[in-house]
Write a protein that holds these residues in place. Structure first.
Motif, PDB file in Angstrom:
ATOM      1  N   LEU A   1     -22.661 -21.346  19.566  1.00  0.00           N
ATOM      2  CA  LEU A   1     -24.007 -21.083  19.306  1.00  0.00           C
ATOM      3  C   LEU A   1     -24.478 -20.035  18.240  1.00  0.00           C
ATOM      4  CD1 LEU A   1     -27.247 -21.982  19.726  1.00  0.00           C
ATOM      5  CD2 LEU A   1     -26.887 -20.609  22.004  1.00  0.00           C
ATOM      6  N   ILE A   2     -23.865 -18.913  18.407  1.00  0.00           N
ATOM      7  CA  ILE A   2     -23.687 -17.912  17.580  1.00  0.00           C
ATOM      8  C   ILE A   2     -23.646 -18.430  16.000  1.00  0.00           C
ATOM      9  CG2 ILE A   2     -22.806 -15.722  16.809  1.00  0.00           C
ATOM     10  CD1 ILE A   2     -22.806 -14.959  19.748  1.00  0.00           C
ATOM     11  N   GLU A   3     -22.262 -19.224  15.907  1.00  0.00           N
ATOM     12  CA  GLU A   3     -22.169 -19.291  14.457  1.00  0.00           C
ATOM     13  C   GLU A   3     -23.100 -20.455  13.976  1.00  0.00           C
ATOM     14  OE1 GLU A   3     -18.017 -20.887  12.106  1.00  0.00           O
ATOM     15  OE2 GLU A   3     -18.459 -21.460  14.247  1.00  0.00           O
ATOM     16  N   ALA A   4     -23.692 -21.487  14.823  1.00  0.00           N
ATOM     17  CA  ALA A   4     -24.444 -22.236  14.523  1.00  0.00           C
ATOM     18  C   ALA A   4     -25.998 -21.627  13.955  1.00  0.00           C
ATOM     19  CB  ALA A   4     -24.777 -23.333  15.627  1.00  0.00           C
ATOM     20  N   ILE A   5     -26.376 -20.675  14.652  1.00  0.00           N
ATOM     21  CA  ILE A   5     -27.645 -20.076  14.273  1.00  0.00           C
ATOM     22  C   ILE A   5     -27.223 -19.083  12.996  1.00  0.00           C
ATOM     23  CG2 ILE A   5     -29.167 -18.342  14.959  1.00  0.00           C
ATOM     24  CD1 ILE A   5     -28.657 -18.833  17.894  1.00  0.00           C
ATOM     25  N   ALA A   6     -26.101 -18.575  12.848  1.00  0.00           N
ATOM     26  CA  ALA A   6     -26.091 -17.810  11.722  1.00  0.00           C
ATOM     27  C   ALA A   6     -25.856 -18.514  10.526  1.00  0.00           C
ATOM     28  CB  ALA A   6     -24.734 -16.782  12.017  1.00  0.00           C
ATOM     29  N   LEU A   7     -24.953 -19.414  10.645  1.00  0.00           N
ATOM     30  CA  LEU A   7     -25.013 -20.308   9.310  1.00  0.00           C
ATOM     31  C   LEU A   7     -26.071 -20.974   8.799  1.00  0.00           C
ATOM     32  CD1 LEU A   7     -21.476 -22.062  10.076  1.00  0.00           C
ATOM     33  CD2 LEU A   7     -22.031 -19.989   8.567  1.00  0.00           C
TER      34      LEU A   7
ATOM     35  N   LEU B   1     -30.551 -31.236  15.853  1.00  0.00           N
ATOM     36  CA  LEU B   1     -29.659 -30.030  16.362  1.00  0.00           C
ATOM     37  C   LEU B   1     -30.351 -29.544  17.804  1.00  0.00           C
ATOM     38  CD1 LEU B   1     -29.486 -27.596  13.206  1.00  0.00           C
ATOM     39  CD2 LEU B   1     -27.757 -29.553  13.957  1.00  0.00           C
ATOM     40  N   CYS B   2     -29.677 -28.931  18.542  1.00  0.00           N
ATOM     41  CA  CYS B   2     -29.969 -28.312  19.970  1.00  0.00           C
ATOM     42  C   CYS B   2     -31.261 -27.201  19.523  1.00  0.00           C
ATOM     43  CB  CYS B   2     -28.730 -27.700  20.469  1.00  0.00           C
ATOM     44  SG  CYS B   2     -27.416 -28.871  20.860  1.00  0.00           S
ATOM     45  N   LEU B   3     -31.929 -27.361  20.633  1.00  0.00           N
ATOM     46  CA  LEU B   3     -33.156 -26.667  20.703  1.00  0.00           C
ATOM     47  C   LEU B   3     -32.801 -25.014  20.568  1.00  0.00           C
ATOM     48  CD1 LEU B   3     -35.983 -25.786  21.609  1.00  0.00           C
ATOM     49  CD2 LEU B   3     -35.644 -25.830  23.817  1.00  0.00           C
ATOM     50  N   GLN B   4     -31.480 -24.677  21.275  1.00  0.00           N
ATOM     51  CA  GLN B   4     -31.122 -23.332  21.284  1.00  0.00           C
ATOM     52  C   GLN B   4     -30.788 -22.805  19.830  1.00  0.00           C
ATOM     53  OE1 GLN B   4     -30.214 -25.614  23.253  1.00  0.00           O
ATOM     54  NE2 GLN B   4     -30.092 -24.858  25.618  1.00  0.00           N
ATOM     55  N   THR B   5     -30.274 -23.773  18.985  1.00  0.00           N
ATOM     56  CA  THR B   5     -29.798 -23.416  17.625  1.00  0.00           C
ATOM     57  C   THR B   5     -31.196 -23.251  16.876  1.00  0.00           C
ATOM     58  OG1 THR B   5     -27.755 -24.853  17.853  1.00  0.00           O
ATOM     59  CG2 THR B   5     -28.678 -24.394  15.694  1.00  0.00           C
ATOM     60  N   LEU B   6     -31.914 -24.316  16.948  1.00  0.00           N
ATOM     61  CA  LEU B   6     -33.176 -24.288  16.103  1.00  0.00           C
ATOM     62  C   LEU B   6     -34.188 -23.073  16.223  1.00  0.00           C
ATOM     63  CD1 LEU B   6     -34.050 -28.229  16.115  1.00  0.00           C
ATOM     64  CD2 LEU B   6     -33.203 -26.820  14.254  1.00  0.00           C
ATOM     65  N   ASP B   7     -34.171 -22.652  17.743  1.00  0.00           N
ATOM     66  CA  ASP B   7     -34.986 -21.594  18.149  1.00  0.00           C
ATOM     67  C   ASP B   7     -34.438 -20.282  17.549  1.00  0.00           C
ATOM     68  OD1 ASP B   7     -36.772 -19.925  20.364  1.00  0.00           O
ATOM     69  OD2 ASP B   7     -34.748 -19.230  20.354  1.00  0.00           O
ATOM     70  N   GLY B   8     -33.073 -20.376  17.462  1.00  0.00           N
ATOM     71  CA  GLY B   8     -32.336 -18.770  17.176  1.00  0.00           C
ATOM     72  C   GLY B   8     -32.669 -18.710  15.556  1.00  0.00           C
ATOM     73  N   ILE B   9     -32.585 -19.962  14.972  1.00  0.00           N
ATOM     74  CA  ILE B   9     -32.900 -19.875  13.559  1.00  0.00           C
ATOM     75  C   ILE B   9     -34.217 -19.531  13.079  1.00  0.00           C
ATOM     76  CG2 ILE B   9     -33.297 -21.457  11.463  1.00  0.00           C
ATOM     77  CD1 ILE B   9     -30.749 -23.058  12.403  1.00  0.00           C
TER      78      ILE B   9
ATOM     79  N   PHE C   1     -22.759 -27.068  20.697  1.00  0.00           N
ATOM     80  CA  PHE C   1     -23.140 -26.340  19.614  1.00  0.00           C
ATOM     81  C   PHE C   1     -22.073 -26.210  18.524  1.00  0.00           C
ATOM     82  CE2 PHE C   1     -25.115 -23.888  23.785  1.00  0.00           C
ATOM     83  CZ  PHE C   1     -26.387 -24.472  23.220  1.00  0.00           C
ATOM     84  N   ALA C   2     -20.887 -26.743  18.877  1.00  0.00           N
ATOM     85  CA  ALA C   2     -19.932 -26.987  17.961  1.00  0.00           C
ATOM     86  C   ALA C   2     -20.162 -28.133  17.011  1.00  0.00           C
ATOM     87  CB  ALA C   2     -18.560 -27.009  18.738  1.00  0.00           C
ATOM     88  N   VAL C   3     -20.823 -29.135  17.499  1.00  0.00           N
ATOM     89  CA  VAL C   3     -21.334 -30.322  16.803  1.00  0.00           C
ATOM     90  C   VAL C   3     -22.386 -29.836  15.695  1.00  0.00           C
ATOM     91  CG1 VAL C   3     -22.607 -32.348  16.804  1.00  0.00           C
ATOM     92  CG2 VAL C   3     -20.591 -31.868  18.504  1.00  0.00           C
ATOM     93  N   ASP C   4     -23.174 -28.889  16.338  1.00  0.00           N
ATOM     94  CA  ASP C   4     -24.246 -28.345  15.360  1.00  0.00           C
ATOM     95  C   ASP C   4     -23.751 -27.458  14.236  1.00  0.00           C
ATOM     96  OD1 ASP C   4     -26.171 -29.267  17.141  1.00  0.00           O
ATOM     97  OD2 ASP C   4     -27.089 -27.319  17.763  1.00  0.00           O
ATOM     98  N   VAL C   5     -22.840 -26.712  14.574  1.00  0.00           N
ATOM     99  CA  VAL C   5     -21.945 -26.085  13.626  1.00  0.00           C
ATOM    100  C   VAL C   5     -21.631 -26.875  12.449  1.00  0.00           C
ATOM    101  CG1 VAL C   5     -19.952 -24.540  12.614  1.00  0.00           C
ATOM    102  CG2 VAL C   5     -21.421 -24.061  14.716  1.00  0.00           C
ATOM    103  N   ASP C   6     -20.808 -27.821  12.658  1.00  0.00           N
ATOM    104  CA  ASP C   6     -20.520 -28.917  12.010  1.00  0.00           C
ATOM    105  C   ASP C   6     -21.510 -29.725  11.032  1.00  0.00           C
ATOM    106  OD1 ASP C   6     -17.834 -28.349  12.723  1.00  0.00           O
ATOM    107  OD2 ASP C   6     -17.673 -30.088  13.980  1.00  0.00           O
ATOM    108  N   ARG C   7     -22.671 -30.063  11.841  1.00  0.00           N
ATOM    109  CA  ARG C   7     -23.775 -30.819  11.100  1.00  0.00           C
ATOM    110  C   ARG C   7     -24.313 -29.787   9.907  1.00  0.00           C
ATOM    111  NH1 ARG C   7     -26.509 -34.198  15.961  1.00  0.00           N
ATOM    112  NH2 ARG C   7     -24.779 -35.284  16.549  1.00  0.00           N
ATOM    113  N   ILE C   8     -24.212 -28.515  10.300  1.00  0.00           N
ATOM    114  CA  ILE C   8     -25.029 -27.440   9.190  1.00  0.00           C
ATOM    115  C   ILE C   8     -24.126 -27.198   8.108  1.00  0.00           C
ATOM    116  CG2 ILE C   8     -25.689 -25.071   9.117  1.00  0.00           C
ATOM    117  CD1 ILE C   8     -26.689 -25.268  12.012  1.00  0.00           C
ATOM    118  N   LEU C   9     -22.526 -27.267   8.346  1.00  0.00           N
ATOM    119  CA  LEU C   9     -21.905 -26.976   7.322  1.00  0.00           C
ATOM    120  C   LEU C   9     -21.960 -28.183   6.436  1.00  0.00           C
ATOM    121  CD1 LEU C   9     -18.700 -25.454   9.271  1.00  0.00           C
ATOM    122  CD2 LEU C   9     -20.113 -24.443   7.571  1.00  0.00           C
TER     123      LEU C   9
END
Length: 391
Positions: free
Chosen positions: A105-111, A162-170, A47-55
């Motif tokens: 995970l929260i940060e990835a979804i939020a951003l 990105l991870c399923l959990q990130t995309l689902d939250g978005i 999920f930290a990787v997801d944050v970096d990819r989104i940023l």
């Protein structure tokens, strides 16, 4: 060194097992559409990787000039989309920390949750949605488009994986929908994600629920972050006065953004703790519902912020038709080729119809880029210019 970094990742996973709630999302349970090799030197959790990819995505960079509520405003203190997502991230992480949830995970979804927003905010979304329906590709929904950008458009059509959990939250962030409580809809898959995206495009009123508590927290934090901030912006622009805020709302939540945020966050933590859900108390939920209604009537429907609506609508129609024609006539001099389709992957090109390509291009525009594409004599002008600069 590689062995040390690899062991650090194991330490972080063990730390999650020790400090996170039993209901929290675990990094070890993350799932990507395409499996990726785990590099020994990469100590980051998924999920930290997801944050970096989104940023580092191009879509995130374009947040800087995307409307939140008020567009064509020359005022440095009015909220833009980039500030909103940062506020959502901060509020959601505060709640998540107290509820012992996964902050990465929260940060990835939020951003990532608003990356699919059009220029000119929800108004632009309405105009683009109408054009998409007329073109036979269903409704345009910014939450669906956020997943579309990150999963299918970024990296020249290869997506960020990105991870399923990130995309689902978005996808399920719907901060405009009022819920007193949310219980996660667990056991989703990528097939569920695709099905829910199609469902939402067919029926914008379809109710989606995140698969994780972290996603539920971001959904609540979205509301917390905009409700009072929009009031402050409206006061700054002389649309309303502070004394106009309903007394019943003030009594429960306060009359400033700071008081409103603190009241809502505190109530969420108290009501949600140890309950395996995210919730407001009945009193606070009722006050928040009243405040949303006030904002809708006195701010979002205010005629003053709709002065350029007809012009912007006409420009959406003009640009959509222009780009569809440019693709059909293979006009390689068009910006949709030079600024969007150049070097795009074959997988993207072969799986998207002309109107879908135009939708993706126009949804990704910033306000200023959109205006630059329009004939000078048709460009909308600034509505408010006072209050600019520091102070």
């Amino acid at each position: 060194m590689s062995a040390l970094l690899d062991s650090m990742r194991d330490v972080l996973n063990q730390r999650e097992r020790c400090i996170l709630s039993s209901s929290a999302a675990r990094s070890a349970d993350s799932a990507r559409r395409r499996e990726e090799p785990v590099l020994d030197e990469d100590y980051r959790q998924p999920f930290a990787v997801d944050v970096d990819r989104i940023l580092h995505s191009l879509a995130y960079t374009r947040y800087i000039d995307k409307t939140q509520v008020f567009y064509l405003v020359e005022n440095d203190h009015i909220t833009h989309r980039v500030l909103h997502v940062q506020l959502v991230s901060r509020v959601a992480r505060t709640i998540g920390r107290l509820l012992e949830l996964n902050e990465d995970l929260i940060e990835a979804i939020a951003l990532g949750h608003d990356i699919g927003h059009t220029p000119f905010g929800h108004e632009g979304e309405t105009y683009l949605s109408r054009l998409c329906q007329q073109a036979g590709i269903d409704h345009f929904m910014h939450n669906v488009q956020s997943v579309q950008f990150l999963d299918k458009v970024e990296r020249k059509g290869k997506g960020c994986n990105l991870c399923l959990q990130t995309l689902d939250g978005i996808l399920c962030h719907d901060g405009e929908v009022h819920n007193r409580n949310l219980v996660p809809a667990v056991d989703k898959t990528f097939a569920t994600l695709e099905r829910e995206m199609a469902q939402k495009k067919k029926n914008p009123a379809a109710k989606l629920v995140p698969m994780t508590l972290e996603g539920c927290v971001v959904r609540f934090a979205d509301t917390v972050s905009y409700i009072g901030r929009d009031i402050e912006d409206a006061i700054r622009l002389d649309l309303i006065r502070r004394r106009d805020i309903p007394a019943k709302c003030v009594k429960v939540l306060g009359d400033t953004n700071g008081k409103i945020v603190y009241s809502l966050v505190t109530d969420i933590i108290r009501t949600s703790m140890n309950n395996h859900c995210v919730a407001f108390s009945e009193e606070v939920s009722d006050a928040l519902r009243r405040l949303k209604a006030f904002n809708y009537e006195r701010i979002y429907k205010n005629p003053k912020i709709k002065a350029a609506s007809d012009t912007i609508n006409r420009l959406f129609v003009m640009l959509f038709e222009r780009y569809c024609n440019d693709i059909e006539t293979v006009n390689h001099d068009s910006v949709i080729f030079t600024n969007f389709l150049r070097d795009m992957s074959e997988s993207y090109l072969s799986s998207h119809q002309t109107p879908e390509i135009v939708r993706d291009f126009m949804a990704g525009m910033t306000d200023k880029y959109f205006i630059r594409q329009c004939p000078p004599d048709m460009r909308p002008t600034l509505d408010w210019q006072e209050g600019d600069g520091p102070g």
